[in-house]
Design a protein around this motif. Structure first.
Motif, PDB file in Angstrom:
ATOM      1  N   THR A   1       0.865  -1.179  -0.100  1.00 34.38           N
ATOM      2  CA  THR A   1      -0.138   0.024  -0.018  1.00 34.38           C
ATOM      3  C   THR A   1       1.207   1.304   0.004  1.00 34.38           C
ATOM      4  OG1 THR A   1      -1.789   1.129   1.086  1.00 34.38           O
ATOM      5  CG2 THR A   1      -0.199   0.221   2.445  1.00 34.38           C
TER       6      THR A   1
ATOM      7  N   GLN B   1      -2.345  -1.478  -3.038  1.00 37.13           N
ATOM      8  CA  GLN B   1      -3.557  -0.678  -2.711  1.00 37.13           C
ATOM      9  C   GLN B   1      -3.329   0.838  -2.396  1.00 37.13           C
ATOM     10  OE1 GLN B   1      -6.174  -2.565   0.444  1.00 37.13           O
ATOM     11  NE2 GLN B   1      -5.040  -4.404   0.206  1.00 37.13           N
TER      12      GLN B   1
ATOM     13  N   ILE C   1      -1.618  -6.781   4.602  1.00 35.80           N
ATOM     14  CA  ILE C   1      -0.822  -6.031   3.651  1.00 35.80           C
ATOM     15  C   ILE C   1       0.654  -6.354   4.289  1.00 35.80           C
ATOM     16  CG2 ILE C   1       0.374  -3.784   3.203  1.00 35.80           C
ATOM     17  CD1 ILE C   1      -2.793  -2.627   3.474  1.00 35.80           C
TER      18      ILE C   1
END
Length: 307
Positions: free
Chosen positions: A96, A125, A138
């Motif tokens: 992310t 993401q 994650i």
């Protein structure tokens, strides 16, 4: 006791919940609960104290898991090293980063990364919200901030610096700007985020820092949109060097008061790689961190046209 069961209880500790570990393993939470119960039965101790709202590690669990984690990590590292002698890095890497950093920095590097590591699948993401790594499964987060605090492991990828910028057209309509305090009379484009809206801080070498209260008729929560607003002549913005270096070089934006450091938070900021596990770093995560650090530190400093 099977190594997979031991890894499962360590995941429960890392993610802080049965559900988080289940998401990481892509299995049903009831399966994780059964594994935890079986390990506790074999050991004759309770590792976790479970309630309807939260899960905490018991004192016995802290002692046991603290000794277990480095042993399991060493076994994984030995297996991965042996495997790496005959296999290329592979697997899904869940990452992310902010929308702007993903768009402007990470995506342009992906052709090179994928040419080097074609068997690593990336799941990126892009979000301007700091997603919880454990809750969202994650592996790696890239954050732009002062030195991170908390339980996550952090590695600095590159230093960042901010500039006060405006378009040549906007500057042509305003009186000459010779000092940051002149910004108090200009239309300032501001981040619509707490702590970033009303005060910009400056410092000149050898002098104490000072604040300038700024006002303006536009607030935006996304750095890409804020940059575009500055390019179109709507006012003055504070933006990161990695986002505007091409704009400065090609004259779409001009840096104001370049002899002053500026920030909306603190002066010492950086791009950081954050991850959960302190005892074992998967090969795919280590590869991405090394790749980003090498490539981000190669980025040339922008040539800054003066206002």
């Amino acid at each position: 006791m099977e190594i997979t069961s031991l890894k499962t209880v360590l995941l429960v500790q890392t993610h802080g919940s049965i559900a988080g570990a289940a998401r990481a393993l892509d299995i049903d939470p009831s399966s994780v609960s059964r594994v935890v119960a079986a390990v506790e039965a074999d050991l004759g101790i309770r590792l976790f104290q479970r309630t309807t709202r939260r899960l905490t590690v018991t004192e016995e669990g802290q002692t046991y898991l603290g000794r277990l984690a480095p042993l399991v990590a060493e076994m994984d590292a030995a297996q991965e090293e042996a495997r790496g002698l005959r296999q290329k890095p592979a697997g899904v890497l869940h990452m992310t980063a902010s929308v702007a950093f993903s768009h402007h920095v990470i995506v342009p590097l992906l052709p090179t990364f994928q040419a080097l590591y074609p068997d690593i699948t990336l799941d990126i993401q892009s979000s301007d919200v700091n997603l919880d790594l454990a809750e969202n499964g994650i592996d790696l987060a890239i954050r732009l901030a002062p030195a991170p605090k908390g339980d996550l492991v952090s590695t600095r990828l590159m230093h960042t610096r901010y500039h006060i910028v405006a378009s040549p057209h906007y500057l042509s309509t305003q009186p000459a700007i010779s000092h940051p305090k002149d910004l108090a009379h200009l239309n300032c484009l501001r981040f619509a985020l707490p702590g970033l809206q009303d005060v910009w801080r400056f410092q000149q070498a050898g002098h104490a820092p000072f604040d300038v209260n700024v006002t303006g008729n536009l607030m935006i929560s996304n750095a890409l949109a804020l940059r575009q607003a500055a390019q179109t002549g709507l006012g003055v913005a504070i933006l990161a060097d990695w986002l505007i270096q091409d704009d400065l070089r090609e004259g779409r934006l001009v840096a104001l008061c370049p002899d002053f450091e500026c920030t909306a938070t603190v002066f010492d900021t950086a791009a950081w790689a954050l991850y959960l596990n302190r005892t074992y770093l998967p090969q795919k995560v280590r590869i991405m961190i090394d790749f980003l650090r090498e490539n981000l530190q190669k980025r040339s400093k922008p040539a800054i046209p003066l206002a």
